[in-house]
Design a protein around this motif. Structure first.
Motif, PDB file in Angstrom:
ATOM      1  N   ARG A   1      -2.375  -0.788   4.194  1.00  0.00           N
ATOM      2  CA  ARG A   1      -0.761  -1.498   4.866  1.00  0.00           C
ATOM      3  C   ARG A   1       0.028  -2.063   4.393  1.00  0.00           C
ATOM      4  O   ARG A   1       1.294  -1.523   4.765  1.00  0.00           O
ATOM      5  N   ARG A   2      -0.464  -2.288   3.204  1.00  0.00           N
ATOM      6  CA  ARG A   2       0.734  -2.777   2.059  1.00  0.00           C
ATOM      7  C   ARG A   2       1.426  -2.348   1.618  1.00  0.00           C
ATOM      8  O   ARG A   2       3.247  -2.524   1.148  1.00  0.00           O
ATOM      9  N   LEU A   3       1.259  -0.821   0.805  1.00  0.00           N
ATOM     10  CA  LEU A   3       2.234   0.470   0.047  1.00  0.00           C
ATOM     11  C   LEU A   3       1.117   1.441   1.136  1.00  0.00           C
ATOM     12  O   LEU A   3       1.662   2.556   0.511  1.00  0.00           O
ATOM     13  N   PRO A   4       2.251   1.633   1.975  1.00  0.00           N
ATOM     14  CA  PRO A   4       2.806   2.854   2.363  1.00  0.00           C
ATOM     15  C   PRO A   4       3.023   3.852   1.604  1.00  0.00           C
ATOM     16  O   PRO A   4       3.603   3.730   0.965  1.00  0.00           O
ATOM     17  N   ALA A   5       2.693   5.172   2.197  1.00  0.00           N
ATOM     18  CA  ALA A   5       2.977   6.409   1.418  1.00  0.00           C
ATOM     19  C   ALA A   5       3.777   6.766   1.045  1.00  0.00           C
ATOM     20  O   ALA A   5       5.284   6.559   2.176  1.00  0.00           O
TER      21      ALA A   5
END
Length: 397
Positions: free
Chosen positions: A242-246
């Protein structure tokens, strides 16, 4: 002829040509020593890596950016704080953000380059399995106030403060003064990287003086218990997703390294590596066995008349066969014993940066194989000697 007399004849045969016997044993010596030492190097390498992994704690997760060339892909203090959420990640005991850099420490004109100057939080000491031997660790208040206090490893203490207590001394790093407040307990050498060549300071102070306020180097996550590591990893992955999307290519912007899984993988790889080294070294044992065959064939040829006389006096075929088999086995066994001594002496030295660790089973196996080689490769010459007819042997010139 009794077995005792047969052994006595065999010993006399081995001693008859000392130079030839010594050269034969040399081949076995090299083979046995190579097998034991190479297996010891493989085992020492495996233990070094294992010690390094276990030094970090086997219930930890290390999070790094997927693209190492571009920092750590958005790892921030805010992301680290989100991983410590007791609701979203109940199996996480502590989270330690890390900003790491190499720098030079200076004390009264003495310089020492530290490969790991780490900025982190007090929770790092427990998570990284790094207790203190002297002084005290910095506190959460030190981190909040960006106090320039420092905990050093044993190597740093020995290099900068030989013979004196480093606690309370001030060192210069990046143009700023840091006060040493503690010394980490010594860790075993890994053979690849000195785990004691490290300095640890509050994250806020390190970012203020050395690294700036960019992305973190990594985040160390400690699971609540060793059996909760996989659960903690799943929870951490959910928060990071959630914090670091792909990225646009669909690949994750981070990597999670599970210390327990890494240790298992390393153990399997090290075992394969050690077996491969042993197999390569075993070739030299095979060469030594071929040498035994050649030498024993020459010996049988030279002693043909002796064999004829013994047979004419009533020596049985089995006695002649046993004598030459014993000779070949003695040569192999003595060479193997000297090889073991050579390997034990060699293991006291560092080889390609690794301290060999002898595996007892490899010693037993190498000696056993040397005896088998003596019996196997000595069998052809012994059989040839036993088959000689007395009349033909006596006529031999």
């Amino acid at each position: 002829m009794s077995l005792t007399e047969t052994i006595r004849f065999a010993l006399r045969g081995v001693a008859a040509n000392k130079l030839r016997s010594a050269l034969t044993m040399l081949g076995i010596l090299i083979g046995v020593a190579a097998v034991i030492l190479l297996v010891a190097v493989g085992n020492g390498s495996a233990q070094a890596i294992t010690n390094r992994i276990e030094a970090l704690g086997t219930n930890t997760l290390t999070i790094t950016g997927a693209n190492r060339t571009a920092g750590s892909g958005g790892l921030t203090v805010e992301v680290a704080d989100a991983l410590a959420d007791p609701v979203l990640a109940p199996d996480v005991r502590s989270v330690s953000p890390l900003a790491s850099v190499s720098t030079t420490l200076t004390y009264e004109g003495t310089d020492h380059e530290v490969g790991q100057f780490v900025g982190t939080r007090p929770s790092w000491f427990a998570a990284a399995n790094s207790p203190l031997a002297d002084g005290a660790a910095f506190t959460a208040d030190d981190e909040a106030q960006a106090r320039r206090v420092l905990v050093v490893g044993r190597t740093v203490a020995d290099e900068l403060f030989p013979g004196t207590d480093p606690v309370g001394k001030q060192v210069r790093a990046g143009g700023a003064l840091f006060t040493v407040v503690g010394v980490l307990a010594a860790k075993g050498s890994t053979g690849f990287q000195d785990a004691n060549d490290i300095a640890v300071a509050p994250l806020s102070a390190v970012r203020e003086v050395l690294t700036g306020y960019g992305a973190l180097s990594s985040i160390l996550v400690e699971a609540a218990a060793p059996d909760r590591v996989d659960a903690a990893q799943a929870q951490v992955s959910a928060v990071l997703a959630r914090r670091l999307p792909a990225t646009g290519s669909g690949s994750a912007a981070y990597r999670i390294q599970n210390a327990a899984q890494l240790l298992q993988t390393q153990t399997e790889t090290a075992d394969t590596f050690t077996v491969l080294l042993g197999a390569v070294a075993a070739i030299s044992l095979l060469v030594g066995g071929i040498g035994i065959t050649n030498i024993m064939l020459v010996t049988v040829t030279e002693r043909t008349r002796e064999i004829g006389i013994r047979k004419a006096l009533g020596a049985r075929r089995r006695a002649v066969l046993t004598q030459f088999l014993i000779e070949a086995t003695l040569l192999s066994l003595l060479g193997g014993a000297l090889g073991v001594v050579t390997a034990v002496v060699g293991s006291q030295f560092t080889i390609v940066g690794i301290r060999p660790v002898i595996v007892p089973s490899s010693v037993v196996l190498a000696l056993g194989v040397s005896v088998v080689i003596g019996l196997f490769f000595g069998g052809l010459p012994a059989a040839r000697a036993a088959r000689l007819r007395p009349i033909d042997a006596l006529r031999y010139e």
